[in-house]
Design a protein around this motif. Structure first.
Motif, short mmCIF file in Angstrom:
data_model
loop_
_atom_site.label_atom_id
_atom_site.label_comp_id
_atom_site.label_asym_id
_atom_site.label_seq_id
_atom_site.Cartn_x
_atom_site.Cartn_y
_atom_site.Cartn_z
N ASP A 55 74.23 16.11 15.38
CA ASP A 55 73.29 15.91 16.47
C ASP A 55 73.86 16.63 17.69
O ASP A 55 75.07 16.67 17.88
CB ASP A 55 73.14 14.41 16.74
CG ASP A 55 72.11 14.11 17.82
OD1 ASP A 55 71.23 14.95 18.07
OD2 ASP A 55 72.19 13.02 18.41
N VAL A 56 73.00 17.19 18.52
CA VAL A 56 73.48 17.89 19.70
C VAL A 56 74.02 16.90 20.73
O VAL A 56 75.11 17.07 21.26
CB VAL A 56 72.37 18.77 20.32
CG1 VAL A 56 72.79 19.29 21.69
CG2 VAL A 56 72.04 19.93 19.40
N MET A 58 75.66 13.66 21.57
CA MET A 58 76.47 12.53 21.11
C MET A 58 77.43 12.17 22.23
O MET A 58 77.78 13.01 23.04
CB MET A 58 77.27 12.91 19.85
CG MET A 58 76.44 13.15 18.62
SD MET A 58 77.45 13.40 17.14
CE MET A 58 78.13 15.03 17.42
N PRO A 59 77.87 10.92 22.25
CA PRO A 59 78.83 10.52 23.29
C PRO A 59 80.18 11.22 23.10
O PRO A 59 80.54 11.59 21.99
CB PRO A 59 78.96 9.01 23.10
CG PRO A 59 78.51 8.74 21.70
CD PRO A 59 77.53 9.81 21.36
N GLY A 60 80.88 11.38 24.21
CA GLY A 60 82.18 12.05 24.14
C GLY A 60 81.98 13.54 23.98
O GLY A 60 81.45 14.21 24.86
N LEU A 61 82.35 14.06 22.85
CA LEU A 61 82.22 15.49 22.55
C LEU A 61 80.83 15.73 21.94
O LEU A 61 80.50 15.17 20.90
CB LEU A 61 83.32 15.87 21.56
CG LEU A 61 83.65 17.33 21.37
CD1 LEU A 61 84.14 17.94 22.68
CD2 LEU A 61 84.70 17.49 20.29
N ASP A 62 80.03 16.57 22.60
CA ASP A 62 78.67 16.79 22.09
C ASP A 62 78.69 17.65 20.83
O ASP A 62 79.72 18.20 20.44
CB ASP A 62 77.75 17.35 23.17
CG ASP A 62 78.00 18.80 23.53
OD1 ASP A 62 78.68 19.52 22.78
OD2 ASP A 62 77.50 19.24 24.58
N GLY A 63 77.53 17.75 20.19
CA GLY A 63 77.42 18.49 18.93
C GLY A 63 77.73 19.97 19.05
O GLY A 63 78.25 20.58 18.11
N LEU A 64 77.43 20.55 20.21
CA LEU A 64 77.70 21.98 20.38
C LEU A 64 79.20 22.26 20.48
O LEU A 64 79.70 23.21 19.87
CB LEU A 64 76.96 22.52 21.60
CG LEU A 64 75.43 22.50 21.44
CD1 LEU A 64 74.75 22.71 22.78
CD2 LEU A 64 74.98 23.54 20.44
N LEU A 78 74.89 22.82 10.79
CA LEU A 78 73.45 22.77 10.99
C LEU A 78 73.22 21.73 12.09
O LEU A 78 73.70 20.60 11.97
CB LEU A 78 72.74 22.36 9.69
CG LEU A 78 71.24 22.16 9.72
CD1 LEU A 78 70.52 23.45 10.06
CD2 LEU A 78 70.76 21.64 8.37
N LEU A 79 72.56 22.13 13.17
CA LEU A 79 72.33 21.21 14.28
C LEU A 79 70.97 20.54 14.16
O LEU A 79 69.98 21.18 13.81
CB LEU A 79 72.38 21.95 15.61
CG LEU A 79 73.74 22.36 16.12
CD1 LEU A 79 73.60 23.16 17.41
CD2 LEU A 79 74.64 21.17 16.36
#
Length: 188
Positions: A55-56, A58-64, A78-79
């Motif tokens: 998922d793009v 998300m808490p803390g460190l994002d998906g990207l 895959l995002l």
């Protein structure tokens, strides 16, 4: 398509469950689930999945950011996201993701996206492998050319004669011409 080991990272448990059911129904293995980027990276390092679905947001460190790290671990991503704004897509392009799906997703969307993403990643692996082989071959040819020039200059012979000498000496010593050339170049 063969069975893949897939890591799912999404902060919403119901989304993870839906994705997991789709993947299991298609014959894939869900090797791990995470609700944030840090946990996804930890699991990816431990389990080395074939693919990660992130998922793009998300808490803390994002998906990207997570995708960027997984890319460095050679794990295709895959995002999945609820965001289709161009700023997210441009960031996704920069972190080398292999697919971008906008939620809500269906099995009809997800499974082909996984297949295409994994196929593109495999193609990239083939290209990288061929590139590395070409680099090694070029390095070897340069080394041999340098050794021939050294021999030709030192012995007062033609480069053709130097090349023949390299071949015969390598055969006599039971080593490769590249190794012998490296020894000669290293003696300068």
């Amino acid at each position: 398509m063969s069975e893949l080991s897939i890591l799912i990272a999404d902060d919403e448990a119901l989304i993870r469950l839906d994705i997991k059911e789709m993947l299991l129904g298609a014959g894939h293995v869900v090797c791990a689930e995470a609700n944030n980027g840090h946990k996804a990276i930890e699991l990816a390092k431990a389990l080395a999945p074939d693919l990660a679905i992130l998922d793009v947001m998300m808490p803390g460190l994002d998906g990207l950011e997570t995708a960027k790290i997984l890319h460095s671990l050679n794990i295709p991503v895959l995002l999945l996201t609820a965001y289709s704004q161009s700023k997210f897509i441009k960031r996704a392009e920069k972190v080398s993701v292999y697919g971008y799906l906008v939620k809500p997703i269906t099995e009809r969307d997800l499974l082909p996206a996984i297949q295409i993403a994994y196929a593109r990643w495999r193609e990239m692996q083939d290209v990288r492998s061929k590139l590395e082989t070409t680099r090694q071959e070029l390095h070897s040819q340069k080394l041999i050319a340098k050794a021939k020039a050294i021999l030709a200059n030192r012995e007062g012979i033609s480069e053709y004669e130097a090349h023949q000498w390299l071949i015969h000496q390598a055969m006599d010593q039971r080593i490769t011409v590249v190794k012998l050339a490296d020894q000669i170049v290293g003696t300068i």
